[in-house]
Design an enzyme around this catalytic site. Structure first.
Site, PDB file in Angstrom:
ATOM      1  N   GLY A 271       7.200 -40.261  28.585  1.00  0.00           N
ATOM      2  CA  GLY A 271       7.563 -39.224  27.267  1.00  0.00           C
ATOM      3  C   GLY A 271       8.226 -38.205  27.743  1.00  0.00           C
TER       4      GLY A 271
ATOM      5  N   GLY B 258       1.653 -41.982  34.762  1.00  0.00           N
ATOM      6  CA  GLY B 258       2.159 -43.340  34.817  1.00  0.00           C
ATOM      7  C   GLY B 258       3.364 -43.271  35.956  1.00  0.00           C
TER       8      GLY B 258
ATOM      9  N   ARG C  79       9.136   5.107  37.360  1.00  0.00           N
ATOM     10  CA  ARG C  79       8.264   4.334  36.637  1.00  0.00           C
ATOM     11  C   ARG C  79       8.103   2.872  37.158  1.00  0.00           C
ATOM     12  NH1 ARG C  79       7.549   6.502  31.366  1.00  0.00           N
ATOM     13  NH2 ARG C  79       7.699   4.442  30.485  1.00  0.00           N
TER      14      ARG C  79
ATOM     15  N   HIS D 243       5.447 -35.642  16.793  1.00  0.00           N
ATOM     16  CA  HIS D 243       6.541 -35.494  17.576  1.00  0.00           C
ATOM     17  C   HIS D 243       7.335 -34.247  17.642  1.00  0.00           C
ATOM     18  CE1 HIS D 243       5.752 -39.427  18.713  1.00  0.00           C
ATOM     19  NE2 HIS D 243       6.207 -39.485  19.625  1.00  0.00           N
ATOM     20  N   VAL D 244       6.938 -33.339  16.483  1.00  0.00           N
ATOM     21  CA  VAL D 244       7.380 -31.953  16.478  1.00  0.00           C
ATOM     22  C   VAL D 244       7.041 -31.237  17.671  1.00  0.00           C
ATOM     23  CG1 VAL D 244       7.053 -29.972  15.245  1.00  0.00           C
ATOM     24  CG2 VAL D 244       7.478 -31.815  14.013  1.00  0.00           C
ATOM     25  N   GLN D 245       6.009 -31.674  18.190  1.00  0.00           N
ATOM     26  CA  GLN D 245       5.483 -31.119  19.521  1.00  0.00           C
ATOM     27  C   GLN D 245       6.240 -30.975  20.627  1.00  0.00           C
ATOM     28  OE1 GLN D 245       0.813 -31.644  19.643  1.00  0.00           O
ATOM     29  NE2 GLN D 245       1.380 -33.001  17.860  1.00  0.00           N
TER      30      GLN D 245
ATOM     31  N   ASP E  18       1.150 -32.543  27.711  1.00  0.00           N
ATOM     32  CA  ASP E  18      -0.375 -32.518  27.613  1.00  0.00           C
ATOM     33  C   ASP E  18      -0.982 -31.602  28.536  1.00  0.00           C
ATOM     34  OD1 ASP E  18      -0.249 -34.720  25.767  1.00  0.00           O
ATOM     35  OD2 ASP E  18      -0.203 -36.102  27.423  1.00  0.00           O
TER      36      ASP E  18
ATOM     37  N   MET F 217      -1.494 -33.503  20.009  1.00  0.00           N
ATOM     38  CA  MET F 217      -1.436 -34.087  21.249  1.00  0.00           C
ATOM     39  C   MET F 217      -2.184 -33.934  22.217  1.00  0.00           C
ATOM     40  SD  MET F 217       2.512 -35.627  21.182  1.00  0.00           S
ATOM     41  CE  MET F 217       3.097 -36.649  19.690  1.00  0.00           C
ATOM     42  N   GLY F 218      -2.327 -34.651  23.321  1.00  0.00           N
ATOM     43  CA  GLY F 218      -2.976 -34.311  24.382  1.00  0.00           C
ATOM     44  C   GLY F 218      -3.635 -35.317  25.045  1.00  0.00           C
TER      45      GLY F 218
END
EC number: 2.7.1.11
Length: 959
Positions: free
Chosen positions: A206, A302, A935, A481-483, A348, A390-391
């Site tokens: 993927g 995989g 600083r 699949h937006v993710q 994932d 997903m995940g």
């Protein structure tokens, strides 16, 4: 090492004492090697004289078991703080020598595997410090006087055929080292007199945001190290098909601009043929035909399993190819070994042995934004939304999304309940939230969510329960699949880039006996892990879940995952259940924001308050900083309903400004602390907050009201607070600046021969410009730590002109120059653009761009939200744990000793070092580890990243 002057103070003789025979012998060996001294003493069991033409050092043996134990404990303490604190602030004794060649000193110490600290930076030190076996801090300086502040970079070594291929030494395998490079673009080291290695990269499985950054880094670092770079198109499918169409040689310009693109530009595909031996035989043949002898695979478990199998079968595959006359004897001899390395590209975040995978935080960002948008429509209609993410068998995305968006309930595979339990639990929590006035309900469901009997829990199941049992108007949102889509967030771009560099190092250093490595990130450091061991551990989680051994599945996740889960449950319950602590243990804890707004501040306030409620503590907010308290008594107890939505909001809901306690009125602040009987204080902010904590700690002697545990949560886009590698808001700012740069670069690409000079905030800290440069592939960056020299500017203008010529006729044509506002007082971004345009003499032009306060960001990034939650809960724990330490001091007013370490340690900065949360005393940090006038912390932890960014764009640095 050349010691030209014996000691900095001019003495030539010194005596050190050992208190055991073992340390005595170790000291003789140490000083003989380190200072190139000779043993000139007559045989004596109790003393040894070591000397050369400049130095005489006497080592005495005085056996004393008690003192020796103290020395060993002190040495152990100094070793433990090597990366975090300045040894000089803890040293009981020290020696400092002069040298004419500080680089030789550094090489000697590295060869001895001795601990090392360098100042002002370890890259270009003026001073180096190490520890001798007797517990002394031993220093070497290259400066001619004690007040010199300008670092002199060490001379760069000439590349030679003897350059070692080890990331532990300075060579082509280490991009974080300054070496001599060519004067033409891209500026690369001179080639070594050795056969060129051919390294191929492929993406498989993927796709994940950040894969393009990984490929870009591998291609360019391979070229930088004198290798040929290849890409395998379409994953394992490309290996099986072979030929120049699928196994292509790439050059420097072929990956220009790839960091800003999502997915993978070299394609990925699932290939069933490669699972068969004949497919792998074809893959081996095609790699040999292309001359590739090292392969880097970016993919999930995989893909990486297939890569390791391919390597293990390689000897038998090439033997078969030789026997069947598909390759020649010469090819067989030359390609006997294939080096394989893996980088994990997966949204994932399910790979064991690594803290993060490439693409995971980008996917989390998409999920959080989607839920933020969904919450707006849910609020309008008082609806419930079930969001599926997903995940697979990992609940990381669902868990962190739940924390970042303050979801009502989450379903993750690692912690299932029985079918009746999850329904009752969810309905109980949702009904309590609704009864207290919450109009929205968000339930996050991981795609691998299951009940305790392994029955899948689908969004439809959750929808049915919410409708049937609670009567809620409920909708299902499947993000799908937006993710995976869109460009990578800054963290993923940087992670993918650094892992790509290390992957090339790994294949160059591998031998036939080396197990295939996996490039991982642990505690913010890029490391190598055994590939197959990591894959086995990953698969063990799924096996444990299938065996209903959920305790083991949870134990295989890292400790941070378990901590996040406990945090989610605590802040989600707030004051809806019976508090955990008895009444006599409950505290009044105040929180205040100080300094400029930063992403994650509201998340810290929300998490602190809800966690306090769950424990039984009473949270108070001090509104509008110290001036609000001193002038208007702006103190209010926080309640749950008023804070709804704060977890995901930017800015500061309780108000903030830069006023410090001394500027406001210390006396009035102490009066209100006493009036409200605060038991602890949490300050959230940047350097002004750091100053505030210092002032309050110093005022304890005069004001008993400040004799309470106090803790600072660093929050500033500048990331300049000592005691931490990470400040809240810096990730949000980095993403805001990165997105701005991507847009500006697109504009520059549309106009031929255009570069933009982007002005970056950050005060005297170059953190933002440095990491943004790495994330967006900026051609040049200027930071306050280095300034802008005319020589470097002239070199950069010529280099930019050459890069424009090389890119002629190609896409992604725009160039970026990042300049920290304080990098030069004389040259603003506008002036710098004018100078560049004039000096370019018509070859290209430059325009200024000012993102300004856009860099503070809008919605906080998920990283800032979840880290804010973690640090806020840690801060409350610190206050609770330190009550006893300071309670007696509060009561015994006459005998109060502010200098007692036990007392001073109760005012601390909570910071992140690696992946650990640490507490550092404000007194220690302020007195010894801070450049107060600048600083800034004394140790700059991101310095090495600058050279990596320059090497990856072919920029030549002028010494």
């Amino acid at each position: 090492m050349t010691v030209t002057t014996p000691f900095v103070n001019g003495t030539s003789y010194c005596t050190v004492t050992a208190y055991s025979v073992q340390s005595y012998k170790a000291a003789i060996d140490f000083y003989t090697k380190f200072l190139s001294l000779e043993n000139r003493s007559s045989p004596d069991e109790n003393s040894t004289l070591l000397s050369n033409d400049s130095i005489s050092l006497k080592i005495l043996l005085r056996p004393d078991e008690k003192i020796n134990k103290n020395v060993e404990a002190h040495l152990k303490e100094l070793n433990s703080i090597t990366k975090t604190q300045d040894w000089r602030s803890h040293a009981t004794q020290s020696l400092v020598f002069n040298t004419s060649d500080i680089l030789a000193v550094k090489d000697t110490l590295n060869a001895m595997n001795a601990p090392l600290q360098g100042y002002p930076t370890e890259l270009f030190p003026m001073q180096l410090y190490t520890l001798d076996p007797l517990g002394n801090v031993v220093g070497v300086t290259s400066t001619k006087n004690a007040v010199s502040t300008k670092p002199t970079p060490p001379p760069a070594p000439e590349a030679s055929a003897e350059s070692g291929l080890s990331s532990k030494v300075h060579s082509y395998t280490d991009l974080a080292y300054r070496m001599k490079t060519t004067d033409t673009y891209p500026s690369l080291p001179k080639p070594l007199n050795r056969p060129q290695k051919a390294i191929a990269v492929m993406t498989s499985g993927g796709d994940a945001p950040g894969m393009n950054s990984n490929v870009r880094a591998i291609v360019r670092s391979a070229i930088f190290k004198g290798c040929r770079a290849f890409v395998v198109m379409e994953g394992y499918e490309g290996l099986v098909r072979g030929g120049p169409e699928y196994i292509k040689e790439f050059h420097w310009e072929d990956v220009r601009g790839w960091s800003a693109e999502g997915g993978t530009n070299i394609g990925t595909a699932r290939c069933m043929e490669f699972k068969k031996r004949e497919g792998r035989l074809l893959g081996a043949q095609h790699l040999i035909e292309a001359g590739v002898d090292a392969l880097i695979v970016c993919g999930g478990d995989g893909s990486l399993t297939g890569a390791d199998l391919f390597r293990s079968e390689w000897p038998s595959l090439i033997e078969e190819l030789l026997k069947t006359n598909r390759i020649s004897n010469e090819q067989y001899e030359r390609m006997k070994h294939l080096n394989i390395c893996g980088t994990v590209g997966s949204i994932d975040n399910d790979m064991s042995t690594t803290d993060a995978t490439i693409g995971a935080y980008s996917a989390l960002d998409r999920i959080c934004k989607a839920i933020d948008y969904v919450e707006a429509t849910a609020n309008s209609h008082s609806r419930a939304f079930v969001v599926e993410v997903m995940g697979r068998n990992c609940g990381w995305l669902a868990l962190l999304a739940g924390i970042a968006t303050s979801a009502d309930y989450i379903f993750i595979p690692e912690k299932p309940a029985t079918s009746s339990e999850w329904q009752d639990q969810m309905c109980d929590i949702v009904s309590k939230h609704r009864s207290r006035g919450k109009r929205t309900t968000i339930v996050v469901v991981a795609e691998g969510a299951i009940a305790a009997d392994l029955t899948p829990i689908s969004p439809s199941d959750v929808h049915k329960v919410l409708v049937d049992r609670l009567g809620l108007d409920t909708r299902i949102t499947t993000l799908g699949h937006v993710q995976r889509g869109g460009t990578a967030v800054a963290y993923d771009r940087i992670l993918a880039t650094l892992q790509g560099l290390e992957a090339v190092n790994a294949v160059l250093e591998s031998t036939p006996d080396t197990p295939s490595p996996l490039i991982a990130v642990n505690e913010n450091k890029i490391v190598r892990k055994p590939l197959m061991e990591s894959v086995k551990l990953t698969k063990a989680v799924a096996e444990a879940i299938q065996a209903k051994d959920f305790k083991r599945a949870m134990s295989l996740r890292d400790t941070e995952f378990i901590e996040h889960l406990n945090n989610f449950m605590a802040i989600n319950s707030a004051d809806h259940n019976e508090p955990k602590l008895p009444k006599d243990k409950r505290l009044k804890i105040a929180i205040v924001n100080v300094g400029a707004p930063a992403g994650g501040i509201n998340s810290a306030v929300y998490s602190m308050a809800t966690y306090c409620m769950s424990q039984g503590h009473r949270p108070y907010a001090i509104y509008n900083g110290w001036s609000g308290l001193a002038r208007h008594e702006s103190v209010r107890s926080l309640n749950w309903k008023d804070m709804l939505g704060w977890q995901s909001r930017g800015g500061s809901e309780i108000g903030t400004n830069r006023v410090t306690p001394e500027e406001a009125d210390l006396g009035m602040i102490a009066y209100y602390f006493q009036k409200y009987e605060f038991d602890g204080l949490i300050i959230v902010g940047g350097f002004e907050a750091f100053e505030s904590l210092h002032q309050l700690e110093r005022a304890r002697e005069s004001y008993p009201a400040f004799r309470i545990p106090m803790v600072l949560i660093p929050a500033t886009l500048s990331n300049n607070v000592p005691g931490t590698e990470y400040s809240l808001g810096s990730d949000t700012a980095l993403n805001a600046l990165m997105e701005y740069c991507d847009v500006v670069k697109q504009s520059a690409s549309s106009t031929r021969g255009r570069a933009f000079v982007v002005d970056c905030q950050g005060g005297n800290s170059g953190y933002l410009a440095t990491y943004a440069s790495l994330a967006v592939g900026a051609q040049v960056s200027y930071v306050p730590e280095e300034g802008i020299s005319l020589e470097q500017l002239s070199e950069d203008i010529e280099y930019l002109a050459q890069s424009f010529e090389k890119a002629e006729g190609r896409g992604r044509f725009g160039k970026l120059i990042l300049k920290s506002t304080n990098a030069s007082k004389a040259l603003s971004a506008t002036k710098l653009a004018e100078v560049i345009t004039a000096e370019a003499d018509g070859r290209f032009d430059a325009k200024p761009a000012y993102p300004g306060h856009v860099q503070q960001g809008g919605l906080p990034s998920p990283i800032d939200r979840t880290r804010a939650t973690r640090m806020a809960i840690k801060a409350v724990g610190f206050i609770k744990d330190n009550q006893a330490a300071i309670a007696e001091a509060r009561a015994a007013e006459e005998n109060f000793n502010a200098d007692d370490k036990t007392i001073s340690d109760t005012a601390a900065v909570v910071g992140v070092k690696g992946s650990h949360v640490v507490y550092n005393s404000i007194r220690q940090l302020y007195d010894y580890e801070t450049e107060v006038s600048m600083r800034m912390p004394k140790v700059i932890h991101w310095q090495a990243t600058r050279l990596i960014a320059d090497h990856l764009v072919g920029r030549k640095r002028v010494d």
